[in-house]
Design an enzyme around this catalytic site. Structure first.
Site, PDB file in Angstrom:
ATOM      1  N   ASP A   1      39.766  -6.041  41.693  1.00 26.67           N
ATOM      2  CA  ASP A   1      40.482  -6.197  42.951  1.00 26.67           C
ATOM      3  C   ASP A   1      41.897  -5.658  42.757  1.00 26.67           C
ATOM      4  OD1 ASP A   1      41.072  -7.132  45.586  1.00 26.67           O
ATOM      5  OD2 ASP A   1      42.042  -8.885  44.685  1.00 26.67           O
ATOM      6  N   ASP A  60      45.136  -6.341  45.322  1.00 28.61           N
ATOM      7  CA  ASP A  60      46.195  -7.289  45.697  1.00 28.61           C
ATOM      8  C   ASP A  60      45.949  -8.681  45.116  1.00 28.61           C
ATOM      9  OD1 ASP A  60      48.064  -5.871  47.688  1.00 28.61           O
ATOM     10  OD2 ASP A  60      46.073  -5.375  48.470  1.00 28.61           O
TER      11      ASP A  60
END
Length: 297
Positions: free
Chosen positions: A123, A125
């Protein structure tokens, strides 16, 4: 004096009177009184066949006008495409069209150059970086200004401690895929700054997610990789709702410069190099993590 009635009965039938395609006309004599039934029938037949000949000639001309002339060259028949309606028993009935069944979207990755490598989905953020549209209270590493819906926005980005070392370690042993639910316009600019050394193999954005109840899910089964060779690292449990057994949850990163989550992940991947099914290692790692968190409490 009683007038003498002359009855003339045709000695030949209408069929016998035809010669060379024409029917010989037989004059009919009528008396001064009413006509006989035979004469009336003969007159009706004459009128019927006369009308029939005229109708045949008219329709023959219509057919010649409406039908295009064929060229001397032999022509075959051209198969017409079926329309939305099909002819059945001289009636047009609508063809039943089955509704399309919603199929899962497929966003497969290109084939692996080295089939022996495992794939790590990361991922962006709150996993690798933290960004904010407002200036961060302490400091930031770089700024990106994407244009979203015609409006240029400014984001201040802070890298998670150890992210450069983490990516450098993974690039030699794993296929690295950054899979974010962020918009391409924003995330691509962040990755351009984050991945200066070009160690990330692939980038996937929000348009590669599947939306479920208003949440974006990253379906690893649609990536073209064996699930027993896949790991996803994400701070949002909704992202790996379809394959929780492949997920390593990570604590969200905001502005903690003492964060060491990525260092722990390096230790995990070092220990799992010889494991055939990486999901077994993930299960052990997450279980130990839960136990450690309980002890810390």
């Amino acid at each position: 004096m009683v007038s003498k009635i002359i009855r003339r009965t045709p000695t030949k039938s209408i069929k016998d009177c035809r010669k060379n395609g024409r029917r010989k006309k037989t004059p009919v004599k009528c008396s001064s009184s009413s006509s006989s039934p035979s004469v009336v029938i003969a007159t009706i037949n004459e009128s019927f066949f006369s009308c029939r000949r005229r109708l045949v000639k008219i329709f023959s001309k219509i057919v010649r006008i409406a039908t295009p002339k064929r060229s001397p060259k032999k022509q075959g028949f051209r198969k017409l495409k079926k329309s939305a309606f099909e002819s059945t028993n001289e009636f047009l009935i609508p063809r039943m069209v089955e509704p399309e069944i919603a199929k899962p979207l497929f966003f497969g990755l290109p084939p692996l150059e080295n089939p022996e490598k495992k794939t790590i989905f990361l991922d962006l953020d709150e996993t690798l970086i933290h960004s904010s549209s407002d200036p961060l209270s302490k400091h930031f590493d770089f700024v990106v200004r994407p244009t979203i819906d015609g409006e240029t926005m400014t984001f201040y980005v802070l890298k998670r401690p150890g992210v450069d070392k983490f990516l450098e370690y993974l690039c030699g042993k794993f296929e690295i895929v950054v899979f974010t639910a962020g918009l391409r316009e924003y995330a691509s600019l962040v990755l351009d700054e984050l991945d200066k050394n070009k160690v990330i193999n692939h980038r996937l954005y929000r348009d590669s997610c599947r939306e479920l109840d208003g949440k974006y899910v990253k379906d690893l089964a649609q990536m073209g990789r064996d699930l027993w060779k896949v790991v996803i690292v994400d701070d949002n449990p909704n992202s790996y709702a379809f394959q929780p057994q492949n997920a390593i949850p990570i604590k969200p990163f905001i502005e903690d410069l003492q964060d060491n989550e990525l260092s722990k992940l390096i230790q995990f991947f070092e220990a799992s190099e010889g494991v055939e099914d990486i999901r077994d290692a993930v299960k052990l790692f997450t279980h130990e993590g839960v136990q450690q968190n309980l002890l810390d409490c």
